[in-house]
Design an enzyme around this catalytic site. Structure first.
Site, PDB file in Angstrom:
ATOM      1  N   ASP A 176      -0.040   5.071   0.910  1.00 10.07           N
ATOM      2  CA  ASP A 176      -0.207   6.063   1.982  1.00 10.07           C
ATOM      3  C   ASP A 176      -0.213   5.389   3.355  1.00 10.07           C
ATOM      4  O   ASP A 176      -0.981   4.457   3.609  1.00 10.07           O
ATOM      5  CB  ASP A 176      -1.506   6.850   1.769  1.00 10.07           C
ATOM      6  N   ASP A 230       0.870  -1.165   0.000  1.00 10.03           N
ATOM      7  CA  ASP A 230       0.000   0.000   0.000  1.00 10.03           C
ATOM      8  C   ASP A 230       0.915   1.225   0.000  1.00 10.03           C
ATOM      9  O   ASP A 230       2.099   1.120   0.348  1.00 10.03           O
ATOM     10  CB  ASP A 230      -0.887  -0.036   1.246  1.00 10.03           C
TER      11      ASP A 230
HETATM   12 MG   LIG Z   1      -2.779   3.194   3.603  1.00 14.62          MG
END
Ligand SMILES: [Mg+2]
Ligand SMILES: [Zn+2]
Length: 185
Positions: A15, A13
């Site tokens: 962020d 992932d």
């Molecule tokens: Mg995230």
């Protein structure tokens, strides 16, 4: 680059894993602040024969907070930093849609991981790793047969405190700690 195989693939992932997260969204290159240890961790993975890909929900595009050009600028900077550290990112898959758009790529739906699988010409993602700070990252990985790692950066502490859905996840302080562990296996 070594030929990708699912057993040597880590899907990240973005962020809250690679860069600081913000509840106000990451809307510009200026707001995209990487964790230096994560850039180094990605580089260590690729220098040790691992393939690294990214799957990121970017509903801020659907919400009109930023456009694809701004996202591209962030990802160009990410690739520049990783490249400077002698690492490589094999593919970045993003979902530009909102929760009500009915798309198939917004995690926990499988579209982004399937895009990565196809881009890397892999028959399956089974045995690869998903690393995220939110439950939906791990859920998207679980459907594809990935091992699951939760990091405590970003929304990770809140996700861990919530406990739900973490039965099959390993938990690490940050991406660097995960990579330390993985490379010691
Ligand atoms: Mg995230
Ligand atoms: Zn989507």
């Amino acid at each position: 680059m070594t030929m990708p195989s699912a057993s040597q693939l880590v899907i990240l992932d973005r962020d809250g894993v690679i860069n600081h997260d913000s509840d106000a969204y990451i809307k510009s290159l200026d707001e995209w602040i990487p964790y230096p240890s994560s850039i180094e961790a990605i580089s260590r993975l690729s220098r040790n024969g691992w393939t690294v890909a990214i799957a990121t929900n970017q509903s801020g595009i659907a919400r009109g907070y930023y456009d694809v050009a701004a996202l591209d600028a962030m990802h160009a900077e990410l690739e520049r930093l990783v490249g400077k550290a002698e690492g490589e990112i094999a593919h970045i898959a993003y979902c530009p849609h909102g929760p009500d758009d009915g798309c198939h790529c917004r995690k926990p739906l499988p579209g982004l991981l399937d895009e990565i699988r196809q881009a890397l010409h892999l028959p399956t993602l089974e045995g690869s790793w998903i690393v995220g700070d939110s439950l939906r990252d791990l859920q998207a990985g679980a459907v594809a047969g990935c091992h699951q790692a939760l990091v405590r950066t970003g929304k990770g502490e809140a996700t861990e405190a919530n406990c739900e859905g973490l039965e099959n996840a390993m938990v690490f302080n940050d991406l660097a700690a995960f990579v330390d562990w993985l490379l010691a296996q």
